[in-house]
Design a protein around this motif. Structure first.
Motif, PDB file in Angstrom:
ATOM      1  N   ASP A   1       0.818  -1.210   0.000  1.00  0.00           N
ATOM      2  CA  ASP A   1       0.000   0.000   0.000  1.00  0.00           C
ATOM      3  C   ASP A   1       0.846   1.252   0.000  1.00  0.00           C
ATOM      4  OD1 ASP A   1      -1.057   0.692   3.325  1.00  0.00           O
ATOM      5  OD2 ASP A   1       0.385  -0.798   2.724  1.00  0.00           O
TER       6      ASP A   1
ATOM      7  N   ASN B   1      -0.690   5.041   1.303  1.00  0.00           N
ATOM      8  CA  ASN B   1      -0.379   4.169   2.434  1.00  0.00           C
ATOM      9  C   ASN B   1      -1.476   4.233   3.491  1.00  0.00           C
ATOM     10  OD1 ASN B   1       1.319   4.107   5.364  1.00  0.00           O
ATOM     11  ND2 ASN B   1       1.557   2.414   3.965  1.00  0.00           N
TER      12      ASN B   1
ATOM     13  N   GLY C   1      -1.364   1.726   6.219  1.00  0.00           N
ATOM     14  CA  GLY C   1      -0.855   1.051   7.424  1.00  0.00           C
ATOM     15  C   GLY C   1      -0.990  -0.453   7.340  1.00  0.00           C
TER      16      GLY C   1
ATOM     17  N   ALA D   1      -3.793  -3.227   5.543  1.00  0.00           N
ATOM     18  CA  ALA D   1      -3.379  -4.197   4.521  1.00  0.00           C
ATOM     19  C   ALA D   1      -3.901  -5.590   4.878  1.00  0.00           C
ATOM     20  CB  ALA D   1      -1.854  -4.209   4.407  1.00  0.00           C
TER      21      ALA D   1
ATOM     22  N   ARG E   1       8.808 -15.242  18.334  1.00  0.00           N
ATOM     23  CA  ARG E   1      10.101 -14.952  17.722  1.00  0.00           C
ATOM     24  C   ARG E   1      11.209 -14.993  18.763  1.00  0.00           C
ATOM     25  NH1 ARG E   1       8.537  -9.227  15.779  1.00  0.00           N
ATOM     26  NH2 ARG E   1       7.597  -9.406  17.838  1.00  0.00           N
TER      27      ARG E   1
ATOM     28  N   TYR F   1      17.682  -8.886  19.506  1.00  0.00           N
ATOM     29  CA  TYR F   1      17.092  -7.552  19.561  1.00  0.00           C
ATOM     30  C   TYR F   1      17.697  -6.755  20.721  1.00  0.00           C
ATOM     31  CZ  TYR F   1      13.323  -8.515  16.204  1.00  0.00           C
ATOM     32  OH  TYR F   1      12.606  -8.779  15.076  1.00  0.00           O
TER      33      TYR F   1
ATOM     34  N   LYS G   1      13.766  -3.129  23.004  1.00  0.00           N
ATOM     35  CA  LYS G   1      12.758  -3.784  22.153  1.00  0.00           C
ATOM     36  C   LYS G   1      12.185  -5.014  22.858  1.00  0.00           C
ATOM     37  CE  LYS G   1      11.899  -2.050  18.130  1.00  0.00           C
ATOM     38  NZ  LYS G   1      10.496  -1.740  17.792  1.00  0.00           N
TER      39      LYS G   1
ATOM     40  N   TYR H   1      -0.021  -0.761  13.489  1.00  0.00           N
ATOM     41  CA  TYR H   1       0.442  -2.137  13.686  1.00  0.00           C
ATOM     42  C   TYR H   1      -0.459  -2.959  14.613  1.00  0.00           C
ATOM     43  CZ  TYR H   1       4.939  -1.100  11.447  1.00  0.00           C
ATOM     44  OH  TYR H   1       5.922  -0.774  10.544  1.00  0.00           O
TER      45      TYR H   1
ATOM     46  N   ARG I   1      15.904  -5.859  12.342  1.00  0.00           N
ATOM     47  CA  ARG I   1      15.630  -4.567  11.727  1.00  0.00           C
ATOM     48  C   ARG I   1      14.353  -4.061  12.357  1.00  0.00           C
ATOM     49  NH1 ARG I   1      12.162  -3.267   6.549  1.00  0.00           N
ATOM     50  NH2 ARG I   1      10.666  -3.910   8.136  1.00  0.00           N
ATOM     51  N   SER I   2      14.299  -2.810  12.715  1.00  0.00           N
ATOM     52  CA  SER I   2      13.076  -2.334  13.348  1.00  0.00           C
ATOM     53  C   SER I   2      12.633  -1.002  12.776  1.00  0.00           C
ATOM     54  CB  SER I   2      13.273  -2.206  14.846  1.00  0.00           C
ATOM     55  OG  SER I   2      12.042  -1.816  15.419  1.00  0.00           O
ATOM     56  N   ARG I   3      11.338  -0.925  12.510  1.00  0.00           N
ATOM     57  CA  ARG I   3      10.777   0.347  12.049  1.00  0.00           C
ATOM     58  C   ARG I   3       9.645   0.814  12.949  1.00  0.00           C
ATOM     59  NH1 ARG I   3      10.194  -0.353   5.578  1.00  0.00           N
ATOM     60  NH2 ARG I   3       8.302  -1.376   6.307  1.00  0.00           N
ATOM     61  N   THR I   4       9.256  -0.014  13.892  1.00  0.00           N
ATOM     62  CA  THR I   4       8.154   0.398  14.764  1.00  0.00           C
ATOM     63  C   THR I   4       8.694   1.352  15.841  1.00  0.00           C
ATOM     64  OG1 THR I   4       8.480  -1.601  16.081  1.00  0.00           O
ATOM     65  CG2 THR I   4       6.747  -1.667  14.424  1.00  0.00           C
TER      66      THR I   4
HETATM   67  N1  LIG Z   1       0.934  -3.113   3.348  1.00  0.00           N
HETATM   68  C1  LIG Z   1       1.638  -2.566   4.342  1.00  0.00           C
HETATM   69  N2  LIG Z   1       2.577  -3.271   4.911  1.00  0.00           N
HETATM   70  C2  LIG Z   1       3.271  -2.701   5.918  1.00  0.00           C
HETATM   71  C3  LIG Z   1       3.047  -1.390   6.385  1.00  0.00           C
HETATM   72  N3  LIG Z   1       3.920  -1.146   7.374  1.00  0.00           N
HETATM   73  C4  LIG Z   1       4.648  -2.266   7.506  1.00  0.00           C
HETATM   74  N4  LIG Z   1       4.257  -3.191   6.630  1.00  0.00           N
HETATM   75  C5  LIG Z   1       4.790  -4.529   6.420  1.00  0.00           C
HETATM   76  O1  LIG Z   1       4.452  -5.305   7.541  1.00  0.00           O
HETATM   77  C6  LIG Z   1       5.537  -6.151   7.870  1.00  0.00           C
HETATM   78  C7  LIG Z   1       5.983  -5.860   9.298  1.00  0.00           C
HETATM   79  O2  LIG Z   1       6.446  -4.546   9.392  1.00  0.00           O
HETATM   80  P1  LIG Z   1       7.775  -4.158  10.173  1.00  0.00           P
HETATM   81  O3  LIG Z   1       7.917  -2.673  10.029  1.00  0.00           O
HETATM   82  O4  LIG Z   1       8.884  -5.016   9.739  1.00  0.00           O
HETATM   83  O5  LIG Z   1       7.362  -4.459  11.695  1.00  0.00           O
HETATM   84  P2  LIG Z   1       7.735  -5.648  12.677  1.00  0.00           P
HETATM   85  O6  LIG Z   1       8.773  -6.532  12.087  1.00  0.00           O
HETATM   86  O7  LIG Z   1       6.465  -6.280  13.108  1.00  0.00           O
HETATM   87  O8  LIG Z   1       8.271  -4.869  13.932  1.00  0.00           O
HETATM   88  P3  LIG Z   1       9.702  -4.204  14.184  1.00  0.00           P
HETATM   89  O9  LIG Z   1      10.699  -5.321  14.184  1.00  0.00           O
HETATM   90  O10 LIG Z   1       9.615  -3.545  15.513  1.00  0.00           O
HETATM   91  O11 LIG Z   1       9.882  -3.209  13.097  1.00  0.00           O
HETATM   92  C8  LIG Z   1       6.621  -5.923   6.809  1.00  0.00           C
HETATM   93  O12 LIG Z   1       6.450  -6.873   5.784  1.00  0.00           O
HETATM   94  C9  LIG Z   1       6.293  -4.524   6.301  1.00  0.00           C
HETATM   95  O13 LIG Z   1       6.688  -4.310   4.961  1.00  0.00           O
HETATM   96  C10 LIG Z   1       2.053  -0.644   5.728  1.00  0.00           C
HETATM   97  O14 LIG Z   1       1.814   0.517   6.033  1.00  0.00           O
HETATM   98  N5  LIG Z   1       1.368  -1.279   4.723  1.00  0.00           N
END
Ligand SMILES: Nc1nc2c(ncn2[C@@H]2O[C@H](COP(=O)(O)OP(=O)(O)OP(=O)(O)O)[C@@H](O)[C@H]2O)c(=O)[nH]1
Ligand SMILES: [Mg+2]
Length: 248
Positions: free
Chosen positions: A41, A69, A71, A75, A131, A136, A140, A186, A215-218
């Motif tokens: 998205d 986008n 979120g 999705a 997991r 980590y 985290k 999330y 890898r973390s994006r949250t």
């Molecule tokens: N479709 C869609 N997918 C998303 C979005 N944000 C994240 N994702 C996907 O969801 C999956 C998990 O997202 P991550 O950001 O890796 O989060 P995470 O692994 O659960 O948590 P962290 O390790 O803390 O980052 C990945 O495949 C991302 O590409 C979004 O806004 N839309």
């Protein structure tokens, strides 16, 4: 729910700005499943192009794509709603298995067959992979522990890694749970776990699987949203269960 007939395997892969990894994940996943649903998205980094380049020749895979986008939860909601509609049309069965796999390569696909076997042998409705977060950073791990402990309180049973996106669901219970949550950012992962537990489904969250890369994006904000979403999800089940149950 019977787990004895051969269920279909469907994977749902949300992808947002995962251009470097998405095609390799899909290539690895495709032979493992009967159907693959990818949701991109509004990626801004070439993810859409990478998926579209990969799709030809992979006829069991299809792409749901949004221009803006919305979120991760949106999705999943779109993909799960699509599967639920097909369940309603008898194109899919309640016992079919829905796997969710991240597009960033963090989910160890070596475990795939083992997870399937556990679902069938133990007649589970959902298996949320725990997991192995040992690689980590401490903050985290602490955050994950807190969110999981908070979710456990509201779910009425211990959950070990409620934020995990590596999961297997039976489609019937997943479609049922979908009537009680939508998710924001999330929060889908924590909401579906609490809802399934409150609805009395058979769920495990203790099967440990290694995470090949960190890898973390949250962010903290995402964790705060999850903390708020958890009691709301439980409350929705308490207040609406009677209302949405079909009359007997
Ligand atoms: N479709 C869609 N997918 C998303 C979005 N944000 C994240 N994702 C996907 O969801 C999956 C998990 O997202 P991550 O950001 O890796 O989060 P995470 O692994 O659960 O948590 P962290 O390790 O803390 O980052 C990945 O495949 C991302 O590409 C979004 O806004 N839309
Ligand atoms: Mg990730």
């Amino acid at each position: 729910m019977s787990g004895t007939e051969s269920p279909k395997r469907i994977a749902v892969v949300p992808a947002y700005n995962e251009a470097p990894t998405v095609a390799a994940v899909l290539e690895r996943l495709h032979p493992l499943v009967d159907e693959l649903v990818i949701v991109d998205d509004g990626s801004t980094d070439g993810t859409r192009g990478a998926i579209e380049d990969w799709l030809p020749g992979h006829d069991r895979a299809r792409l749901l794509a949004f221009d803006q986008n919305r979120g991760m939860s949106a999705a999943y909601y779109a993909a799960f709603t699509d599967l639920t509609n097909r369940l309603g049309r008898d194109e899919l069965s309640a016992g079919d298995l829905v796997f969710t796999v991240d597009a960033d390569g963090q989910h160890e696909l070596e475990a795939f067959e083992r997870l399937h076997a556990m679902m069938v042998a133990q007649d589970l409705d959902a298996l949320l992979v725990r997991r192995d977060l040992s690689t980590y950073p401490w903050h985290k791990r602490l955050g994950n522990w807190l969110v999981s402990a908070w979710a456990s309180l509201w779910a009425g049973r211990r959950l070990q890694d409620v934020e995990s996106g590596y999961r297997v669901f039976r489609l019937g219970p997943l479609a049922d749970a979908l009537r009680y949550y939508r998710g924001y950012k999330y929060s889908e992962t924590v909401e579906v776990a609490v809802v399934l537990c409150r609805l009395g489904y058979r769920l495990r969250n203790d099967e440990l699987v290694a995470v090949p890369l960190y890898r973390s994006r949250t962010s903290l904000t995402d964790a705060a949203i999850d903390l708020g979403a958890i009691p709301l999800a439980a409350a929705r089940v308490w207040t609406r269960r009677r209302a949405v149950q079909p009359a007997t």
